[in-house]
Design an enzyme around this catalytic site. Structure first.
Site, PDB file in Angstrom:
ATOM      1  N   CYS A 177      20.365  36.024   1.416  1.00 37.79           N
ATOM      2  CA  CYS A 177      19.699  35.422   0.251  1.00 37.79           C
ATOM      3  C   CYS A 177      18.831  34.248   0.690  1.00 37.79           C
ATOM      4  CB  CYS A 177      20.757  34.970  -0.757  1.00 37.79           C
ATOM      5  SG  CYS A 177      20.141  33.864  -2.045  1.00 37.79           S
ATOM      6  N   CYS A 192      20.411  30.886  -0.250  1.00 40.43           N
ATOM      7  CA  CYS A 192      21.581  30.564   0.569  1.00 40.43           C
ATOM      8  C   CYS A 192      21.157  30.139   1.964  1.00 40.43           C
ATOM      9  CB  CYS A 192      22.519  31.761   0.651  1.00 40.43           C
ATOM     10  SG  CYS A 192      23.156  32.313  -0.953  1.00 40.43           S
TER      11      CYS A 192
END
Length: 409
Positions: A261, A264
Site C-alpha cells: 500500500c 503504508c
C-alpha cells in the site's frame, strides 16, 4: 521516496571507496549517514569531493531522486551549482524529467521530514560508552523536550476531563519505577462524515488495550535490521512470544495494513527516517505484518523500511488495536466515500512512492509504543481512516518521556 539501502544511497561515486570506514565508525545506515555534520566528516578525513557527494545524495534522497545520483555526481559540480542550472541543461545533460526537475529545484520541499532543529548526533561508536552516551543524550533531548508537540484529536475516554486535557499533561503521568505500570494514551485521527452522513465510520476503542492482549502474541522475524552488505533474503525464524521484542528496551511497533500500500509504505519510510532519534532514545523499531507474502516483504525491506520486520500470524496486534477484534473497513465506504482517506492517499502519492494491490488491504493497522519488560503500553494509535499516520512529534515526545524516566531513575 528513496531506498534505505546503503548500496543504493552511495552509488558508484566518491563515497564508494569510503564505505569500509563509514561502517567501521558506525555510519552504517542511511538515516544516520544523512545527519553527518562537518565535524564528523573531518573526523574520518573525508575529502571535499566526498563531502560534496554526501550533501548531494542526501538532498536527492529527501526528494526521491536517487536515480540521478551517479550522473549528477560525475559532473563534478557541487549541489549549489547544479541547482542553478536551467531546466534545459538539467534535462539535456542528465536526462531529468520535467516533473523531477521541479522537485529537484524546489529547495524548500522534501519527501522526508528533516530532524528537529538543533538536533545533532555523534557516531554510534561514540555512543557506545555509557557515561558519554548519557551526557550526549541528555543534551540532545533538551532540544526535543523544548519543542511543543503537535495536537491530535484523541479518542474520548469515559471521563470528559481526560478527553479535553493536553497530551503534555497526559505524558507527564508516564512513570516506570519498581514495576509500576504505564498509564497509556490511545489516539486516532477524527472521523468525518462519509457519503453526506449516510455511512458511519466503524467505531474504535476508547482505551489502551491491556498489556496481556499483546505480550503472548506469537510472532516470527521475517527480516533483521538492515546493514550494509546484508543479503536481501526473507528468512523466517521460529515463533516466539512478542514480549521478547521489548524485554530489554522499549519498542515502537508499526502495524502495517499492507506492505504494498502506498500509504503504508510512506508512513513506514517517514518513521524509519527518524531512526537516529529513536536510537538516541534507546527505542527499537519493528514493522508488524499480518500477512506473509515473500515478494511483498522483499519489496518493502529495506527500500521503505530498514528495521526488523515481524510476522503476526494470528493477527494478535491487529485484534488488540480493535479491542479484541479486527478493525476493518470496505474499499467503497472506507476509501471512495471517505474524504480523509482520499486526502491521505494524495499525501502519500505526492512522495513518488510506487504501489501494488497484492494482499489483504481492509484490516486497519496502527502503532504501539511499549515500555521495556512488563511496564506496559505507553501509546496506541489506531488507523481510523485508511492512511492515517501516527504523528511523529507526538510519538517522539512520548518516547522522550519514557527515556527520561529511565535516566532519572
Amino acid at each position: 521516496m528513496a531506498s534505505f539501502s546503503m548500496e543504493d544511497f552511495i552509488g558508484n561515486g566518491a563515497l564508494k571507496g569510503l564505505l569500509p570506514k563509514l561502517v567501521e565508525e558506525g555510519w552504517d545506515d542511511v538515516p544516520t549517514l544523512k545527519i553527518m555534520n562537518s565535524e564528523d566528516m573531518d573526523a574520518i578525513n573525508m575529502t571535499q569531493q566526498q563531502k560534496a557527494a554526501l550533501e548531494l545524495r542526501s538532498y536527492l534522497h529527501d526528494r526521491a531522486l536517487m536515480q540521478y545520483g551517479d550522473k549528477l555526481e560525475s559532473s563534478g559540480k557541487f549541489l549549489p551549482e547544479l541547482l542553478n542550472l536551467s531546466i534545459t541543461d538539467l534535462s539535456s545533460q542528465f536526462g531529468m524529467k520535467r516533473g523531477h526537475i521541479a522537485r529537484f529545484t524546489d529547495r524548500n520541499s522534501a519527501c522526508a521530514d528533516p530532524l528537529p532543529a538543533g538536533y545533532t548526533l555523534r557516531t554510534k561508536r561514540m555512543m557506545s560508552t555509557p557515561s558519554r552516551n548519557n551526557s550526549i543524550l541528555k543534551s540532545e533531548l533538551s532540544s526535543v523536550n523544548s519543542r511543543k508537540i503537535l495536537s491530535i484529536s484523541r479518542a474520548p475516554t469515559r471521563a470528559n476531563s481526560i478527553y479535553d486535557r493536553s497530551l503534555e499533561q497526559a505524558v507527564s503521568e508516564i512513570k516506570i519505577k519498581d514495576g509500576l505500570v504505564i498509564k497509556g494514551i490511545v489516539a486516532a485521527e477524527p472521523a468525518e462524515p462519509r457519503a453526506c452522513g449516510c455511512v458511519q465510520p466503524p467505531p474504535i476503542v476508547e482505551d489502551v488495550c491491556p498489556y496481556s492482549a499483546i505480550e503472548n502474541v506469537s510472532v516470527q522475524k521475517l527480516a533483521p535490521e538492515y546493514k550494509i552488505g546484508m543479503e536481501r533474503l526473507v528468512k523466517t525464524t521460529p515463533p516466539m512470544k512478542a514480549s521478547e521484542l521489548w524485554r530489554d528496551k522499549p519498542a515502537v511497533l508499526l502495524c502495517i495494513r499492507r506492505p504494498g500500500c502506498i500509504m503504508c509504505r510512506a508512513e513506514a519510510h517517514k518513521l524509519y527516517a527518524k531512526k537516529p532519534i529513536f536510537d538516541a532514545l534507546g527505542i527499537q523499531l519493528f514493522a508488524i505484518l499480518h500477512e506473509h507474502i515473500e515478494s511483498e516483504v522483499r519489496d518493502f525491506w529495506p527500500r521503505y523500511w530498514g528495521g526488523v520486520v515481524i510476522f503476526d500470524r494470528t493477527m494478535g496486534f491487529f485484534k488488540a488495536l480493535g479491542g479484541g477484534k479486527l478493525l476493518k473497513d470496505r474499499f467503497i465506504t472506507g476509501f471512495i466515500f471517505n474524504p480523509r482517506a482520499i486526502a491521505n492517499y494524495k499525501r502519500a502519492k505526492a512522495t513518488g512512492i510506487e504501489q501494488n494491490f497484492k494482499g489483504e488491504g481492509e484490516i486497519k493497522g496502527g502503532l504501539f509504543l511499549v515500555g521495556s519488560g512488563r511496564s506496559g503500553i505507553a501509546y496506541q494509535f489506531i488507523e481510523r481512516n485508511f492512511g492515517d499516520w501516527a504523528p511523529l512529534p507526538e510519538v517522539i515526545e512520548i518516547c522522550t518521556q519514557l527515556q527520561v524516566t529511565f535516566v532519572d531513575y
